[in-house]
Structures are given as C-alpha cells and as structure tokens.
Design a protein around this motif. Structure first.
Motif, mmCIF file in Angstrom:
data_model
loop_
_atom_site.group_PDB
_atom_site.id
_atom_site.type_symbol
_atom_site.label_atom_id
_atom_site.label_comp_id
_atom_site.label_asym_id
_atom_site.label_seq_id
_atom_site.Cartn_x
_atom_site.Cartn_y
_atom_site.Cartn_z
ATOM 1 N N ALA A 153 90.029 54.082 47.062
ATOM 2 C CA ALA A 153 88.803 54.574 46.705
ATOM 3 C C ALA A 153 88.499 55.019 45.197
ATOM 4 N N GLU A 154 87.295 55.062 44.560
ATOM 5 C CA GLU A 154 87.138 55.339 43.330
ATOM 6 C C GLU A 154 87.368 56.905 42.985
ATOM 7 N N THR A 155 86.895 57.758 44.011
ATOM 8 C CA THR A 155 87.286 59.141 43.727
ATOM 9 C C THR A 155 87.616 59.730 45.153
ATOM 10 N N PRO A 156 88.164 60.784 45.098
ATOM 11 C CA PRO A 156 88.755 61.492 46.199
ATOM 12 C C PRO A 156 87.665 61.793 47.202
ATOM 13 N N ILE A 157 86.537 62.065 46.646
ATOM 14 C CA ILE A 157 85.399 62.525 47.483
ATOM 15 C C ILE A 157 84.961 61.297 48.272
ATOM 16 N N GLU A 158 84.960 60.058 47.527
ATOM 17 C CA GLU A 158 84.317 59.145 48.311
ATOM 18 C C GLU A 158 85.608 58.846 49.353
#
Length: 611
Positions: A415-420
């Motif tokens: 994933a590109e970001t931890p949130i995503e």
C-alpha cells in the motif's frame, strides 16, 4: 438573576421539582444540563410524561453547552479529536528534552499518564508557567504545538467558552439555566456556572444533608453553591419510602451514621450474595438475573453496578454471555479489545513492526482471514517443529507450505500509505468473514460491524491530522488503532441489562440493583497516583487541582448505588478467591449489615462455596 439550590437526600424529589420548574420556564427557552448523553434521553422522556409537547428549551450536557458558547468566539479554533490529540502529544514529547526520561517517554503508559495530567491541568485552568518540573516543559511544548497548528483541544475550548461568557455580554440571551447530577465540578465548569449566575436565573439540584458522613464528599461543593445562592436554598425532606420498599428506605436513613429510628424487617428487599471466585460469584448474580427476567422483569429495570468497568468488563461478559443474558456495558470498548481489532492489529504488527509468528497466526486463525482453521494449524505446526519464528523465514515457509502468497500481507506491505493499507485490510477482513450476499445479522456480526466502523472513523481522523499537520507513520497508525474507542450498544437500549460503574449509576433508577465488588480492597477503591502531579504539587497549586479523598468519594457513590432500586437491592462480594483463600468483606458491606437484625440478615444471605 440568582442561583436557587435544591438540596436533600437521595429520592427526595429534587430532580422532579427541577423538571417542573424547567417546564414552567419553557416560554423563556430554558437550558437543562444533565451529566451524560443517556440522561438527555431520560430527561426528555420524563418531561414528555409531564407535558404533551416541548416547544422550546434545550437539554444538553456540559460539553454541548461549552461548544455552543465557544462557537461564536472571535478566536475560535478547530478542536482536536482524541486521536489527533494523542498525535499532538507525541509530537510535543519528541520535541522536549526530558533529561533521562526519554526511554520512559516511548512507553504507552507515559503517554496515557501525560494525557490525563494535562487534561486535569487544563480543566483546573492552570497555566503552563504555574507548573514545575517535567510537566511544565511537556505542557508548554504541547501548547506550543497547538498554537503552531492553530488548534484547541476540548479542555481549551471549555476555558475559552467560560472566558467568553464572563466577558462578552452578547454570549448569552438570558435563558434560565437548570442543572442536576454535578457533584464534582471542574474549575472550568465552576467558572461557567459563576458567569451564568450573573447573567440569568440558575437552579441547581444537589444531593446533600449537612453533617452526614455519606455526603462528606459534597461538603465543599455544597458550600460553594450556597455562597452563589446567597441564601436561596430549598431543603427537601426524605421521602424514599414513597417510591421504594420500607427496608430500602430504612437503609437510606441508616447508612453511614444516618438517623434511622428503629430497625425494619428486610422482607427480601435487601439480599446478600457471597460467592467463591470471581466466576462463581458472577454466576450467582447471573442466575438471579435470569430468574428475574423469567419472572417478567424488564431487563432495563435491572441494574448491575461495578466499581470499575475496565476491571469487571471481561468477567461480566464471560458469565452473562455463557448464561445468555442480554446486557450492555455502559462504556466504549477499545478496538484492540474486540475480536476484529485484535486480528487487524496482529497482522499490522507482523507486517510493520517485525513481531514473531504469534501475531501472524492470531490473524490467520481468525474468521477474518478467509482460511480454513485446519490448514492454518497444519502450517503453524510445521513452523513450530522447525523453530521458525522470525518474520522473513515465516513468510518464506508459509509460501512454500501453502504454495501461494498471503494476499492480505502482500497488500499491507504494498500500500502507498499506512492509512490506505488499513482501509483495504479492514474491508477485506469483513468480506472474508461475512461475504457480500447474505451476511448474518446476529449480535456477533453487529459487534464486528461496530469495530469496522470504529476503524474507519479512526482512519478519517488520522487523515484529518495529515491535512493540518504532517503524514502519519506506521507506528502512529498502530498506536491510534490500539487506543481507539468503539461504540457499544447503549445501556439504555430496551431489552438489555445495563452494566454501569458507580459514577454512571448515580443518576439512574431501577427496580432491582446488584452492587458488586464489596470486598476489602475493591470498594472503597485505592486512590490512583499521577506521576506528573504529586500531592505536594497539588497543594501548591491550590484548590483547582485538589483531589477528593477516595474513601469519602466511594462512600457517597456507594450510598447512591444503594438508593437506586425501588424493589430490591443485592449486595455481592467474593468471600474467597479462586484458590480458596478467604477475602475480607468491605467496610461498606459491614455498614449495610449493621443496619439490620443479625438473624434477619442471615435469612437473606445466599452463599455459594468454591466446590
């Protein structure tokens, strides 16, 4: 414009009189302040029972009122959520030189203790330059962080609201104010109340009887309110016997040095349960609750009161769940305490923090992985037999044994970001557990959906922080999810037995009440020390941060718990531990026992031995 104080013992009719006066002032658009959100619903029902319609007024909590006053503040700032506040604290701690406390500052306990200390300081309207030691530096850094981002937390909003009400004549239109259920006001709440007394008519209800030990905790509050009232004090006589069994009314008068004139037969209205072990004691309670339900008692009319919901939640859930009792714990649960949250966080820890195979297989064994339990057990048995536990080797062997990659783990890492990553993982977990066509609608699935919704809200708050501050790290995301509170079924929901702590129970009424934890050491509770604010520092700062004596506080809360039922009161204690060691009864248990004849007491005592 003045304050009217209504005082008297429990069930003297103070709140009823307050509500009647609220209705009489309805044409002036009055405000009614209640302690908690469930009390808003209760007050609405009580008022509608007295009047067919409410065409004015507003029923709210203190936080609602603070928000309303601060909304038009000339310097109004955006208010942090609890998740965002934790990130602001982490940033402040990272920027502060702690002179040897750096290792401690990385622990979760340090962050929680600092959060609580700062909340207490802000509620007491104490400025950073009035403090000393590490707390002064940390609180100063925290305020600098908020100023840099042009933000408030909830306590700063309340301070700003109290300041505006005191200095801005346009902040209030003169509506009368009514309040009940506030025995221990913060400095910010006192400032707000003081400003209201100068602006409008205020009526406050307070349970209090001068000189009675049960009300010692409220003596300072009563004296301050009487000074504001300037002699306008209405004392109501006891009348618990009008709504409750005579034995309960006798206990209210006799408890903690009261003035009961003669003993009254119990006649089953007060019952004493002694069990061995926490599980056995709770099963004794659960069986009695079942008997009441089968006899036709409304579940909402059975209250279970415990000293601490954190300490009692798991045992109550185990015992009541086993017996099939519908219940609702009156407190949110952390995401990490739910099955969904445990599985989610376990996979994140394995993927992001390098934890061993235990976390990975906690996720794989859960229903949210979509894998068969037998295949998971086979793979873990092979790994355990080969003593493979490091993340890299676990992934290699897992792929070799399954002849396939683990899609969820790959998706989290890619994933590109931890949130995503968390957003996609949480959605895949719900799909794996329930599918998309005909998902079940039982209590277990509703619990998972509440946890899923809580996870999504936490991610939204983290995204909000990124918009005003900086990107969050993987560690920030895991820490936020671990502490995020998930909404639970309301304790006021029909068809559920409410489980409440002593503070929440004080404004509720039931037909039957069980008071648990009446062992020495459980009740009265020991006071919790705060490492950032010792007793010397509190004395130096004056009454704004004065900590109430734990025994006098619990004495009052126990008194109120004993006056909640109208038909029957159950007092419950562990007479022995799980290994058979005897436990002493609480002094509060002995106080109740002393109010009745010993032979009558023995007749209404039920014991369950460890065997």
């Amino acid at each position: 414009m003045a304050l009217t104080l209504l005082v008297g013992p429990a069930n003297a009719g103070k709140v009823e009189r307050l509500l009647d006066r609220y209705l009489a002032a309805l044409d002036r658009d009055p405000i009614l302040i209640v302690p908690n959100r469930p009390d808003v619903e209760w007050a609405e029902r009580e008022l509608l029972a007295r009047s067919p319609a409410l065409l004015g007024g507003w029923i709210c909590t203190f936080p609602d009122l603070f928000q309303r006053i601060a909304d038009n503040h000339s310097g109004y700032r955006r208010v942090l959520t609890e998740t965002q506040r934790a990130l602001a604290l982490r940033a402040a701690v990272a920027r502060t030189s702690l002179n040897g406390l750096g290792q401690s500052a990385r622990s979760a306990g340090f962050a929680d203790a600092l959060r609580d200390a700062i909340a207490e300081v802000e509620s007491g309207l104490v400025a950073a330059d009035e403090l000393q030691g590490p707390l002064q530096k940390l609180y100063g850094s925290y305020r600098e962080e908020l100023d840099r981002l042009d933000l408030w937390d909830t306590h700063l909003l309340r301070a700003a609201a109290a300041e505006r009400l005191a200095g801005d004549l346009s902040s209030w239109r003169g509506q009368p104010l009514f309040a009940y259920g506030f025995e221990d006001l913060t400095a910010a709440e006192w400032a707000l109340l003081d400003a209201f007394v100068g602006r409008t008519d205020v009526t406050v209800s307070l349970p209090y009887e001068p000189g009675r030990p049960a009300f010692e905790w409220l003596r300072d509050t009563s004296e301050q309110l009487q000074r504001l009232a300037s002699g306008t004090v209405e004392e109501l006589a006891p009348r618990y016997e009008d709504v409750a069994h005579p034995a309960l009314a006798h206990l209210e008068r006799a408890l903690f040095g009261g003035r009961a004139e003669e003993q009254t037969p119990i006649e089953g209205a007060v019952r004493f349960f002694e069990g061995a072990g926490s599980r056995g004691t709770l099963e004794l309670v659960g069986e009695e609750v079942l008997a009441l339900l089968r006899a036709g008692t409304d579940p909402a009319q059975i209250g279970v009161v415990v000293p601490s919901l954190d300490r009692w939640r798991a045992p109550v859930e185990t015992a009541f769940g086993t017996l099939g009792i519908p219940y609702a714990v009156d407190a949110p649960r952390r995401l990490a305490q739910t099955g969904f949250g445990q599985a989610l966080l376990s996979l994140l820890r394995f993927a992001w923090t390098g934890s061993d195979r235990t976390d990975l297989f906690r996720y794989l064994r859960s229903p949210y992985s979509g894998l068969k339990r037998s295949s998971v057990d086979f793979v873990e048995g092979r790994l355990r037999g080969r003593a493979i536990s490091t993340p890299g080797r676990v992934e290699e062997e897992l792929e070799a044994l399954r002849e396939a990659r683990l899609p969820a783990l790959d998706a989290v890492k890619a994933a590109e970001t931890p949130i995503e990553a968390v957003r996609e993982l949480s959605l895949s977990m719900v799909r794996a557990a329930y599918g998309l066509e005909q998902p079940p609608a039982d209590e277990s699935s509703r619990d998972d959906l509440r946890a899923y919704e809580g996870c999504r809200r936490a991610l939204t708050e983290l995204e909000g922080w990124e918009q005003i501050a900086e990107p969050v790290s993987r560690e920030d995301v895991v820490a936020a999810l671990e502490r995020y509170s998930v909404r639970q079924p309301s304790a006021t929901d029909a068809g559920r037995v409410p489980v409440l702590d002593l503070m929440r129970a004080r404004t509720r009424r039931f037909e039957h009440v069980f008071v648990l934890g009446l062992e020495e050491g459980s009740l009265p509770r020991r006071s919790q020390a705060t490492p950032f604010l010792d007793d010397d520092e509190r004395r130096r700062l004056g009454p704004r941060l004065r900590r109430a004596d734990a025994v006098t506080r619990d004495r009052y809360l126990f008194y109120t718990a004993c006056t909640r039922p109208t038909e029957r009161l159950y007092l419950v204690r562990e007479a022995a531990t799980d290994d058979g060691s005897p436990r002493e009864a609480s002094a509060f248990w002995e106080e109740v026992a002393a109010a009745f004849d010993p032979q009558d007491l023995a007749r209404w005592t039920t014991r369950r031995p460890l065997s």
